[in-house]
Design a protein around this motif. Structure first.
Motif, PDB file in Angstrom:
ATOM      1  N   ALA A 237       0.916  -1.228   0.052  1.00 31.88           N
ATOM      2  CA  ALA A 237       0.007  -0.100  -0.011  1.00 31.88           C
ATOM      3  C   ALA A 237       0.690   1.219  -0.022  1.00 31.88           C
ATOM      4  O   ALA A 237       0.430   2.417   0.041  1.00 31.88           O
ATOM      5  N   ARG A 238       2.147   1.245  -0.317  1.00 29.94           N
ATOM      6  CA  ARG A 238       3.208   2.329  -0.129  1.00 29.94           C
ATOM      7  C   ARG A 238       2.630   3.392  -1.091  1.00 29.94           C
ATOM      8  O   ARG A 238       2.673   4.438  -0.831  1.00 29.94           O
ATOM      9  N   SER A 239       2.730   3.039  -2.535  1.00 31.37           N
ATOM     10  CA  SER A 239       2.636   3.844  -3.420  1.00 31.37           C
ATOM     11  C   SER A 239       1.144   4.328  -3.629  1.00 31.37           C
ATOM     12  O   SER A 239       0.674   5.648  -3.989  1.00 31.37           O
ATOM     13  N   ASN A 240       0.244   3.536  -2.862  1.00 27.21           N
ATOM     14  CA  ASN A 240      -1.240   3.912  -2.972  1.00 27.21           C
ATOM     15  C   ASN A 240      -1.426   5.140  -2.184  1.00 27.21           C
ATOM     16  O   ASN A 240      -2.210   6.182  -2.527  1.00 27.21           O
ATOM     17  N   ILE A 241      -0.628   5.177  -1.139  1.00 24.47           N
ATOM     18  CA  ILE A 241      -0.828   6.428  -0.124  1.00 24.47           C
ATOM     19  C   ILE A 241       0.295   7.318  -0.516  1.00 24.47           C
ATOM     20  O   ILE A 241      -0.494   8.611  -0.616  1.00 24.47           O
ATOM     21  N   PHE A 242       1.257   7.292  -0.920  1.00 24.67           N
ATOM     22  CA  PHE A 242       2.336   8.183  -1.156  1.00 24.67           C
ATOM     23  C   PHE A 242       2.032   8.789  -2.601  1.00 24.67           C
ATOM     24  O   PHE A 242       2.287  10.281  -2.688  1.00 24.67           O
ATOM     25  N   LEU A 243       1.170   8.377  -3.306  1.00 20.12           N
ATOM     26  CA  LEU A 243       0.911   9.147  -4.514  1.00 20.12           C
ATOM     27  C   LEU A 243      -0.621   9.592  -4.874  1.00 20.12           C
ATOM     28  O   LEU A 243      -1.300   9.998  -5.687  1.00 20.12           O
ATOM     29  N   ASP A 244      -1.122   9.474  -3.465  1.00 21.78           N
ATOM     30  CA  ASP A 244      -2.671  10.186  -3.161  1.00 21.78           C
ATOM     31  C   ASP A 244      -2.446  11.473  -3.423  1.00 21.78           C
ATOM     32  O   ASP A 244      -1.857  12.364  -2.955  1.00 21.78           O
ATOM     33  N   GLU A 245      -3.476  12.321  -4.377  1.00 20.56           N
ATOM     34  CA  GLU A 245      -3.535  13.572  -4.810  1.00 20.56           C
ATOM     35  C   GLU A 245      -3.712  14.468  -3.584  1.00 20.56           C
ATOM     36  O   GLU A 245      -3.587  15.756  -3.724  1.00 20.56           O
ATOM     37  N   ILE A 246      -4.502  13.858  -2.702  1.00 27.52           N
ATOM     38  CA  ILE A 246      -4.860  14.761  -1.497  1.00 27.52           C
ATOM     39  C   ILE A 246      -4.145  14.448  -0.242  1.00 27.52           C
ATOM     40  O   ILE A 246      -4.202  14.676   0.999  1.00 27.52           O
ATOM     41  N   LEU A 247      -2.854  13.986  -0.267  1.00 28.90           N
ATOM     42  CA  LEU A 247      -1.978  13.547   0.674  1.00 28.90           C
ATOM     43  C   LEU A 247      -1.658  14.731   1.617  1.00 28.90           C
ATOM     44  O   LEU A 247      -1.540  14.379   2.764  1.00 28.90           O
ATOM     45  N   MET A 248      -1.459  15.918   0.922  1.00 27.28           N
ATOM     46  CA  MET A 248      -1.027  17.066   1.818  1.00 27.28           C
ATOM     47  C   MET A 248      -2.489  17.775   2.064  1.00 27.28           C
ATOM     48  O   MET A 248      -2.271  18.942   2.730  1.00 27.28           O
ATOM     49  N   GLY A 249      -3.552  17.307   2.186  1.00 26.13           N
ATOM     50  CA  GLY A 249      -4.977  17.864   2.656  1.00 26.13           C
ATOM     51  C   GLY A 249      -5.174  17.288   3.663  1.00 26.13           C
ATOM     52  O   GLY A 249      -4.483  17.019   4.552  1.00 26.13           O
ATOM     53  N   PHE A 250      -6.552  17.069   3.825  1.00 26.34           N
ATOM     54  CA  PHE A 250      -7.039  16.607   5.040  1.00 26.34           C
ATOM     55  C   PHE A 250      -8.055  15.144   4.981  1.00 26.34           C
ATOM     56  O   PHE A 250      -7.649  14.388   5.873  1.00 26.34           O
ATOM     57  N   GLY A 251      -8.931  15.344   4.009  1.00 25.24           N
ATOM     58  CA  GLY A 251      -9.745  13.928   3.679  1.00 25.24           C
ATOM     59  C   GLY A 251     -10.855  13.674   4.692  1.00 25.24           C
ATOM     60  O   GLY A 251     -11.175  14.573   5.140  1.00 25.24           O
ATOM     61  N   SER A 252     -10.799  12.473   5.038  1.00 20.05           N
ATOM     62  CA  SER A 252     -12.096  11.953   5.589  1.00 20.05           C
ATOM     63  C   SER A 252     -11.690  12.031   7.291  1.00 20.05           C
ATOM     64  O   SER A 252     -10.485  12.293   7.524  1.00 20.05           O
ATOM     65  N   PRO A 253     -12.761  12.062   7.858  1.00 20.19           N
ATOM     66  CA  PRO A 253     -12.693  12.044   9.485  1.00 20.19           C
ATOM     67  C   PRO A 253     -11.521  11.111   9.950  1.00 20.19           C
ATOM     68  O   PRO A 253     -11.508   9.972   9.594  1.00 20.19           O
ATOM     69  N   GLY A 254     -10.763  11.424  11.089  1.00 20.05           N
ATOM     70  CA  GLY A 254     -10.076  10.372  11.920  1.00 20.05           C
ATOM     71  C   GLY A 254     -10.343  10.345  13.159  1.00 20.05           C
ATOM     72  O   GLY A 254     -11.496  10.665  13.604  1.00 20.05           O
ATOM     73  N   LEU A 255      -9.287   9.911  14.204  1.00 20.94           N
ATOM     74  CA  LEU A 255      -9.548   9.920  15.545  1.00 20.94           C
ATOM     75  C   LEU A 255      -9.695  11.294  15.998  1.00 20.94           C
ATOM     76  O   LEU A 255      -9.361  12.444  15.614  1.00 20.94           O
ATOM     77  N   ALA A 256     -10.429  11.552  17.389  1.00 18.91           N
ATOM     78  CA  ALA A 256     -10.848  12.686  17.556  1.00 18.91           C
ATOM     79  C   ALA A 256      -9.647  13.708  17.888  1.00 18.91           C
ATOM     80  O   ALA A 256      -9.361  14.855  17.872  1.00 18.91           O
ATOM     81  N   GLY A 257      -8.631  13.099  18.519  1.00 14.11           N
ATOM     82  CA  GLY A 257      -7.317  13.926  18.827  1.00 14.11           C
ATOM     83  C   GLY A 257      -6.228  13.919  17.698  1.00 14.11           C
ATOM     84  O   GLY A 257      -5.088  14.514  17.980  1.00 14.11           O
ATOM     85  N   GLY A 258      -6.225  13.293  16.829  1.00 15.83           N
ATOM     86  CA  GLY A 258      -5.107  12.815  15.931  1.00 15.83           C
ATOM     87  C   GLY A 258      -5.276  13.343  14.746  1.00 15.83           C
ATOM     88  O   GLY A 258      -6.006  14.243  14.283  1.00 15.83           O
ATOM     89  N   VAL A 259      -4.569  12.790  13.609  1.00 17.85           N
ATOM     90  CA  VAL A 259      -4.833  13.204  12.115  1.00 17.85           C
ATOM     91  C   VAL A 259      -6.028  12.719  11.616  1.00 17.85           C
ATOM     92  O   VAL A 259      -6.835  11.820  12.111  1.00 17.85           O
ATOM     93  N   SER A 260      -6.322  13.392  10.509  1.00 15.17           N
ATOM     94  CA  SER A 260      -7.601  12.887   9.882  1.00 15.17           C
ATOM     95  C   SER A 260      -7.096  11.493   9.182  1.00 15.17           C
ATOM     96  O   SER A 260      -5.888  11.197   9.168  1.00 15.17           O
ATOM     97  N   PHE A 261      -8.048  10.665   8.522  1.00 15.26           N
ATOM     98  CA  PHE A 261      -7.760   9.604   7.898  1.00 15.26           C
ATOM     99  C   PHE A 261      -7.289   9.576   6.166  1.00 15.26           C
ATOM    100  O   PHE A 261      -7.020   8.707   5.615  1.00 15.26           O
ATOM    101  N   GLY A 262      -7.405  10.921   5.807  1.00 15.53           N
ATOM    102  CA  GLY A 262      -7.368  10.975   4.137  1.00 15.53           C
ATOM    103  C   GLY A 262      -8.193   9.935   3.424  1.00 15.53           C
ATOM    104  O   GLY A 262      -9.390  10.059   3.546  1.00 15.53           O
ATOM    105  N   ASN A 263      -7.456   9.137   2.841  1.00 16.37           N
ATOM    106  CA  ASN A 263      -8.252   8.059   2.267  1.00 16.37           C
ATOM    107  C   ASN A 263      -8.025   6.647   2.673  1.00 16.37           C
ATOM    108  O   ASN A 263      -8.361   5.616   2.149  1.00 16.37           O
ATOM    109  N   ILE A 264      -7.388   6.673   3.919  1.00 17.49           N
ATOM    110  CA  ILE A 264      -7.142   5.368   4.531  1.00 17.49           C
ATOM    111  C   ILE A 264      -8.566   4.868   4.988  1.00 17.49           C
ATOM    112  O   ILE A 264      -9.384   5.629   5.351  1.00 17.49           O
TER     113      ILE A 264
END
Length: 370
Positions: free
Chosen positions: A138-165
């Motif tokens: 899954a390395r290139s799947n995430i590193f080549l995500d076009e919104i990698l430097m954005g926010f994406g989908s909700p994540g944990l309350a106190g951590g990062v968002s989940f992007g497209n994870i």
């Protein structure tokens, strides 16, 4: 002098991919370069104003959070030793959101973790990496995500968002590993490694008789001014506790094409006995999961517009998700970026079809990197 530190840095690859530049150009600050020895530092800092409409619970929440990529500082070294180049990287990733919010107790309990701490040996044969780094599956799947430097989908309350994870790919969890990477063979690169296995069974007699095996093949070409990147990656491991055996397998794949500012990308995965959110310890079954991500972006001047849509169907978690993101990225300069995003995320119980999460998120952010 040979300097492969940027190529070895997962964050550098990710950032370079996200802004559409070659990974051969480093934004790191070089502190020392003399007599075949170099030392450099790179950093990534970001914060987002986030307004989320939680339709399921009828709650609107406003936070100041970091984006999909946490704030990071990394240290790189390289030294020529005859026909070999010895190198290494350590990077420290931190949330700007303390613990899991004010309810977690200690108000300043900021979390820091080490996702990269490794040494490398480079030569005509390629590269050997020893230590902790992101996985190959899954390395290139995430590193080549076009919104990698954005926010994406909700994540944990106190951590990062989940992007497209969990909405198109799983997370290539950083793990202890010994990995070989081939030289560039006319655009073709091969990587294969043995990684510390995840404990996918529980009990008094847990047994991992072999490590986790992961690999990735990537290919880059330029055909009639169309820049093409394709990849296939995978993983396998087996664990048992005397009464149960779990064989975990996964395959990830994707292709990206860019021409005259326009980029189109599609990726996907299919797995068995794998948590499609992240690979970690904890009992799992051999149930299936699969997902895909399709994206398009257009860059004009200092601006880039992105449309992203992803899904994951996870029998193993009894979960179905979908995430749609519209993003706008503006480069103030090479070290300062502004981001505006609108994300629509939904997940459902796979058995009953009941909606468990439905949220629309507006994220406005700023990124400073060096």
């Amino acid at each position: 002098m040979k300097n492969n530190n940027l190529r070895k840095s997962g964050l550098a690859i990710a950032m370079a991919a996200a802004i559409g530049v070659s990974t051969g150009a480093s934004a790191a600050v070089e502190l020392y370069n003399q007599d075949g020895t170099s030392f450099s530092v790179d950093g990534y800092f970001n914060a987002f104003y986030v307004n989320r409409d939680d339709k399921q619970n009828d709650v609107r929440d406003t936070r100041i959070k970091m984006g999909f990529l946490p704030n990071t500082i990394g240290f790189n070294f390289s030294r020529e030793m005859g026909d070999l180049t010895l190198g290494g990287r350590s990077s420290f990733w931190t949330t700007i959101n303390d613990a899991l919010g004010a309810d977690a107790g200690t108000a300043t309990d900021t979390q820091i973790d080490v996702r990269q701490f490794y040494a490398t040996v480079d030569g005509d044969f390629g590269q050997v990496l020893i230590g902790k780094d992101f996985g190959l599956y899954a390395r290139s799947n995430i590193f080549l995500d076009e919104i990698l430097m954005g926010f994406g989908s909700p994540g944990l309350a106190g951590g990062v968002s989940f992007g497209n994870i969990r909405a198109g790919y799983s997370y290539p969890t950083p793990s202890a590993q010994i990995t070989y990477r081939s030289p560039d063979m006319s655009g073709l690169k091969v990587a294969a490694g043995v990684l510390d296995p995840a404990d996918t069974v529980t009990g008094a007699n847990d047994e991992n008789s072999a490590p986790r095996f992961e690999s990735e093949v990537t290919y880059n070409a330029n055909l009639n001014d169309v820049a093409l990147t394709g990849w296939v990656n995978g993983r396998y491991q087996s664990a048992e506790n005397g009464t149960a055996t779990v064989d975990s397998t996964g395959i990830g794949y994707g292709i990206k094409a860019s021409m005259a500012g326009l980029t189109l990308a599609a990726s996907g995965f299919t797995s068995k006995g794998d948590n499609p959110v992240l690979i970690g310890n904890g009992a799992v079954t051999e149930d299936d999961a699969d997902g895909f991500l399709v994206q398009g972006s257009y860059a004009f001047g200092a601006n880039r517009v992105v449309l992203s849509y992803g899904e994951t169907d996870a029998e193993i978690l009894n979960l179905e998700t979908e995430s749609t993101t519209i993003g706008f990225f503006h480069d103030v300069n090479s070290n300062f970026k502004l981001v505006a995003e609108y994300n629509m995320y939904e997940d459902n119980n796979r058995t009953t079809g009941a909606t468990t999460t439905e949220a629309d998120t507006i994220a406005l952010g700023a990124i400073v990197m060096f």
